[in-house]
Write an enzyme that holds these catalytic residues in place. Structure first.
Site, PDB file in Angstrom:
ATOM      1  N   HIS A  42     -12.754  14.150 -25.693  1.00  0.00           N
ATOM      2  CA  HIS A  42     -11.940  14.702 -24.785  1.00  0.00           C
ATOM      3  C   HIS A  42     -12.783  14.447 -23.999  1.00  0.00           C
ATOM      4  O   HIS A  42     -14.057  13.790 -23.265  1.00  0.00           O
ATOM      5  CB  HIS A  42     -11.955  16.615 -25.402  1.00  0.00           C
ATOM      6  CG  HIS A  42     -11.198  16.746 -23.661  1.00  0.00           C
ATOM      7  ND1 HIS A  42      -9.912  17.036 -23.408  1.00  0.00           N
ATOM      8  CD2 HIS A  42     -11.219  17.677 -22.659  1.00  0.00           C
ATOM      9  CE1 HIS A  42      -9.730  17.366 -22.731  1.00  0.00           C
ATOM     10  NE2 HIS A  42     -10.762  18.176 -22.118  1.00  0.00           N
ATOM     11  N   TYR A  54      -6.172  27.110 -15.513  1.00  0.00           N
ATOM     12  CA  TYR A  54      -6.188  27.418 -16.483  1.00  0.00           C
ATOM     13  C   TYR A  54      -6.017  28.430 -17.332  1.00  0.00           C
ATOM     14  O   TYR A  54      -6.100  29.393 -16.695  1.00  0.00           O
ATOM     15  CB  TYR A  54      -7.728  27.330 -16.718  1.00  0.00           C
ATOM     16  CG  TYR A  54      -8.543  25.930 -17.339  1.00  0.00           C
ATOM     17  CD1 TYR A  54      -8.472  25.241 -18.590  1.00  0.00           C
ATOM     18  CD2 TYR A  54      -8.637  24.883 -15.598  1.00  0.00           C
ATOM     19  CE1 TYR A  54      -9.447  23.737 -18.545  1.00  0.00           C
ATOM     20  CE2 TYR A  54      -9.198  24.005 -16.694  1.00  0.00           C
ATOM     21  CZ  TYR A  54      -9.473  23.178 -17.984  1.00  0.00           C
ATOM     22  OH  TYR A  54     -10.298  21.700 -17.330  1.00  0.00           O
TER      23      TYR A  54
END
Length: 651
Positions: free
Chosen positions: A426, A240
């Site tokens: 998600h 990330y």
């Protein structure tokens, strides 16, 4: 030119669906001939076509389209029409064209249609495959040919199908993700010896029933880009990357009305999702100097001020256009000034030396819409408290946007309620289905959003067909279904794609000060299920350490859960147990502020009156009647026009 005849494979007797295709072809060809000669369409012919349920397809509007292959040789266009869908295939071939739906994207257990134009004669046949991928002709022909054309380079097929056909060999078309499969060959199809398509095949996930996007944006709109600059993608499974940006200075309030992903070429499979967060307004430009790996111990403190999601994009998704009455506000004191862009890189092959410049493009206008848009992150707060046993073909987790959180926020800011207009669902690799359930004063409403065929590689905002009003007294449950049947260890809530999430991002208006409405299940109660009696207190390490019983002594709770001998029966019992536990409420504002209900314990809602789904009405070709008089009527018209006018008319 257009070619029309019986729609069957050569040598096969025409069936009802094939006769209907003949009528369709006659109607289309005659109407096209009339249009080419600048003559009005004959009223009697239009009436005949309407009687057959065959609207003139040549002028049909297809609101959706997608190129299915990388070489742009295969284009699909489609138009939902009530209880049916019309498809248009344009493929660079003079052979057969294959199209269908598959539960996995592979050939096994697929619903397939094969068509083309062979020596001036169009054909279209409904097939299916069994679990061994053997192709079989469907006894119930549910794909109806409406138009066929072949020239020196391309084949075009137009056909339609009911959403629900009553045929066990067909796949129902719903609002869920559909895995489309495609193929083509340079030779026409023969049942006696089918030509194998070789590498001319593929799959693509789509939502065929997404509402049509009616908003039109001007090509001269101003825009700004938020893109990474030569970010090295580490040779590890999941990364990330966070980068801070400053929103460009605009004079007065403006609205962002469209957002497009800018994904670097050949990185489409590595950039898994992009989140854009609003950060504290007290920051200064010193935070713009560098990016850093997110969720890292050395991450800059300024990143911790970025809690409010203002936009989300995930792999497979396209650009997002706001409805004509809504926009994302920029330019005022309460609007984002500094934003954090979080890019999730997925590198399961551990590729080295990759540099990325992906990001987002935001289009904005000074012409203000009526409402400011907001985003609420709902579902399960991402943590180790969310866990799934191994070896489970089905496991369900629930994240609660509780009545208490919504009531406190709405009573304070908008008692008349907010309107949700789009939802992004998600999860990660174990995800199989996601639903957002909506309750009002104990009554369950129609599902807010759902995807019963969730595809990790295809996640985008779903436009709701009708906006949904959320009022004080309402609560939402994000329900995620997983399969861990091929896993030997616990699956934990977390940020890696091998961890799991259960989230729904709700786009709504008017904007209120509520950014997260989520929950966490009680971890101690979960540990009691496997026999944990006591942990070391005070808690000084994470994950915390177990004190007793002896078999778990000095193990972290993560190790203890992995040590437990899970069976499917125990996993099912654990699932039922967890769904009844009290939940810890997460109810957040912007700038890391919290509503008073934050951290309180709440019970899952008792469903007093569950929503009763309306029964699916299906129809098939066996329900369609044909009228030979109409065929004769159309044929007489063709004969008369051909006699009166010079020049050949090719059917």
């Amino acid at each position: 030119g257009a070619a029309a005849a019986s729609a069957g494979v050569e040598g096969a007797a025409p069936e009802r669906g094939e006769l209907r295709a003949v009528g369709a072809q006659i109607c289309c060809c005659v109407l096209e001939r009339a249009r080419e000669r600048m003559r009005p369409w004959p009223p009697l012919l239009l009436l005949s076509c309407w009687w057959w349920g065959l609207p003139p397809v040549l002028g049909r509007h297809y609101p959706h389209s997608a190129v299915l292959d990388g070489a742009s040789r295969y284009r699909l266009s489609w138009a939902p029409q009530g209880s049916a869908v019309a498809f248009r295939l344009e493929v660079r071939t003079q052979g057969y064209v294959g199209f269908g739906f598959s539960p996995t994207g592979a050939m096994a257990s697929a619903d397939i249609v094969v068509g083309g134009v062979d020596r001036g004669k169009p054909y279209l046949q409904d097939y299916f495959t069994d679990a061994d991928r053997k192709l079989k002709r469907d006894s119930q022909q549910d794909y109806h040919l409406e138009y066929a054309m072949e020239n020196s380079t391309h084949t075009i097929l137009v056909f339609s199908r009911q959403l629900h056909t009553c045929d066990v060999n067909d796949k129902s078309i719903t609002e869920s993700t559909v895995r489309v499969i495609w193929a083509y060959h340079d030779k026409d199809f023969r049942e006696t010896g089918p030509n194998y398509h070789g590498s001319n095949r593929g799959t693509k996930s789509l939502r065929l029933l997404n509402p049509e996007k009616t908003a039109v944006t001007s090509p001269s709109l101003s825009y700004f880009d938020l893109t990474n600059q030569d970010v090295p993608i580490p040779d590890k499974d999941t990364t990330y990357w966070c980068q801070m940006f400053k929103i460009p200075t605009v004079h007065g309030k403006h609205h962002v009305i469209k957002v497009e992903p800018l994904i670097q070429k050949d990185h489409e499979s590595m950039v898994h999702h992009i989140l854009l967060y609003q950060c504290s307004s007290t920051l200064n430009d010193s935070v713009l100097d560098y990016g850093h790996e997110c969720y890292h111990p050395n991450m800059p403190d300024s990143f911790l001020t970025c809690e409010t999601v203002i936009f989300a994009w995930a792999i497979g998704g396209e650009g997002f256009t706001y409805p004509p009455h809504v926009g994302l506000s920029i330019g005022t004191a309460i609007d984002p000034q500094y934003v954090l862009m979080e890019v999730h890189y997925d590198n399961p092959s551990y590729l080295e030396g990759k540099m990325d410049n992906s990001g987002l493009r935001l289009f904005y206008t000074p012409d203000l819409r009526r409402y400011d848009a907001g985003v609420i992150e709902a579902g399960l707060w991402v943590s180790l408290f969310h866990n799934i046993p191994p070896g489970m073909p089905e496991f369900m987790s629930e994240g609660h946007c509780t009545l208490e959180c919504l009531k406190e926020a709405l009573d304070a800011e908008k008692p008349s309620g907010i309107h949700i207009f789009a939802v992004l669902l998600h999860a990660h690799l174990a995800g199989r289905a996601i639903r957002v359930r909506h309750f009002h004063n104990g009554d369950e409403q129609q599902l807010l959003a759902y995807d019963d065929d969730f595809d990790f590689n295809f996640q985008e905002f779903q436009y709701l067909k009708e906006e949904r009003l959320i009022l004080p007294g309402d609560n939402l449950v994000t329900e995620c279904h997983y399969s861990t049947v091929n896993r030997s260890h616990m699956t934990w809530g977390g940020f890696s794609t091998r961890n799991e999430m259960c989230l729904s991002y709700l786009l709504y208006y008017p904007r209120i000060n509520l950014t997260r409405c989520a929950s966490i299940p009680d971890i101690m109660e979960q540990l009691h299920f496997i026999g944990v009696k006591e942990i070391y207190r005070p808690v000084r390490t994470w994950p915390f350490i177990i004190k007793s019983p002896k078999q778990y002594k000095n193990l972290s709770f993560v190790d203890a859960m992995n040590k437990f001998k899970w069976t499917r029966e125990q996993g099912l019992s654990y699932n039922n147990f967890v769904l009844r536990l009290l939940v810890n409420v997460r109810c957040s504002k912007t700038d890391n502020a919290e509503w008073m209900i934050q951290g309180m314990m709440a019970s899952p809602p008792e469903i007093e009156r569950p929503y009763v789904t309306e029964p699916v009405l299906c129809s098939s070709s066996s329900c369609l009647s044909h009228n030979l008089f109409l065929v004769l009527l159309v044929s007489l018209y063709i004969s008369s026009t051909t006699t009166r006018n010079s020049g050949p008319f090719v059917l």
